[in-house]
Design an enzyme around this catalytic site. Structure first.
Site, PDB file in Angstrom:
ATOM      1  N   CYS A 167       5.875   0.331  -3.053  1.00 43.10           N
ATOM      2  CA  CYS A 167       6.721   0.056  -4.215  1.00 43.10           C
ATOM      3  C   CYS A 167       5.898  -0.631  -5.312  1.00 43.10           C
ATOM      4  O   CYS A 167       4.994  -0.012  -5.870  1.00 43.10           O
ATOM      5  CB  CYS A 167       7.951  -0.731  -3.807  1.00 43.10           C
ATOM      6  SG  CYS A 167       9.260  -0.698  -5.076  1.00 43.10           S
ATOM      7  N   HIS A 192      10.244   2.936  -0.170  1.00 39.47           N
ATOM      8  CA  HIS A 192      10.093   1.920   0.874  1.00 39.47           C
ATOM      9  C   HIS A 192      10.122   2.599   2.246  1.00 39.47           C
ATOM     10  O   HIS A 192      11.206   2.922   2.744  1.00 39.47           O
ATOM     11  CB  HIS A 192      11.232   0.899   0.799  1.00 39.47           C
ATOM     12  CG  HIS A 192      11.130  -0.042  -0.358  1.00 39.47           C
ATOM     13  ND1 HIS A 192      10.426  -1.222  -0.292  1.00 39.47           N
ATOM     14  CD2 HIS A 192      11.632   0.019  -1.608  1.00 39.47           C
ATOM     15  CE1 HIS A 192      10.512  -1.858  -1.447  1.00 39.47           C
ATOM     16  NE2 HIS A 192      11.233  -1.114  -2.262  1.00 39.47           N
ATOM     17  N   GLU A 251       9.750   1.317   5.092  1.00 41.55           N
ATOM     18  CA  GLU A 251      10.427   0.459   6.067  1.00 41.55           C
ATOM     19  C   GLU A 251      11.941   0.547   5.952  1.00 41.55           C
ATOM     20  O   GLU A 251      12.659   0.065   6.824  1.00 41.55           O
ATOM     21  CB  GLU A 251       9.957  -0.992   5.896  1.00 41.55           C
ATOM     22  CG  GLU A 251      10.528  -1.752   4.724  1.00 41.55           C
ATOM     23  CD  GLU A 251       9.872  -1.446   3.387  1.00 41.55           C
ATOM     24  OE1 GLU A 251      10.201  -2.133   2.398  1.00 41.55           O
ATOM     25  OE2 GLU A 251       9.025  -0.518   3.329  1.00 41.55           O
TER      26      GLU A 251
END
Length: 219
Positions: A89, A197, A199
């Site tokens: 990001c 992202h 994750e």
């Protein structure tokens, strides 16, 4: 601080840089699920001993570069040495040279890491920003870190996106009113950035993190 996490036999030793603007715990959990042993570090010297480096980030470009200033030299040395680096990001945007965001904030002299020459620009027109949500990934070039993610969906939260000078640096694109780079890399291929992202991107994100861990272990 040098905080070890995880307890399984690692595929790679990954350091997550703590410079005050990262979603460290969720990134760490994702990397642990991907098989890495993870250390959250605020000491630039810890980079040299790691198999791979994660540069996370949320917030503004100027703030990110200011906070990450102590890591700059170590990151540039690691990149030059061929060490795998993954920016996420804002961390991806910091890999580039400049940003319109810094210009708008009166910080036009703020310079990114310049590991992937280029500029971050703001979404134009009447698009709602930040761009927030799930978007499809379109792989443009091959790279070990992006194997198996083509056509998958990833989670984005951003108002700016990177535009590398060399289109060969664009590995994956997505669309939000315009086609924009979702994954970029430097010429050598060891410095990678994801605008989304991983994750927070379910199995597709986990696949990318597993790919990065394997890539770092083999480097």
């Amino acid at each position: 601080m040098d905080t070890p996490t995880g307890g399984q036999t690692p595929a790679a030793d990954i350091v997550v840089l703590d410079y005050g603007l990262g979603n460290l715990r969720s990134v760490t959990r994702g990397l642990e699920r991907a098989g890495a042993t993870v250390r959250i570090v605020d000491d630039p010297e810890a980079i040299q001993s790691a198999d791979g480096v994660i540069l996370p980030g949320v917030g503004a470009f100027g703030d990110g570069m200011e906070n990450a200033g102590p890591f700059r030299e170590a990151l540039l040395e690691a990149a030059e040495a061929g060490q795998p680096i993954l920016g996420i990001c804002l961390g991806m945007q910091m890999l580039l040279t400049t940003s319109e965001e810094a210009d708008r904030a009166g910080q036009g002299d703020v310079t990114g890491l310049d590991l992937v020459p280029g500029r971050n620009v703001k979404f134009r027109g009447d698009l709602k920003i930040p761009h927030m949500g799930w978007n499809e990934l379109d792989v443009k070039q091959s790279h070990p870190v992006i194997e198996g993610i083509d056509g998958g969906y990833a989670y984005f939260v951003h108002s700016y996106y990177g535009v590398p000078e060399d289109t060969d640096s664009i590995l994956v694109t997505s669309e939000y009113g315009v086609e924009f780079p979702a994954v970029i890399a430097n010429e050598a291929g060891n410095v990678i950035g994801t605008q989304f992202h991983p994750e927070k991107s379910g199995e597709i994100g986990l696949r990318l993190l597993k790919n990065f861990v394997a890539f770092a272990a083999d480097a």
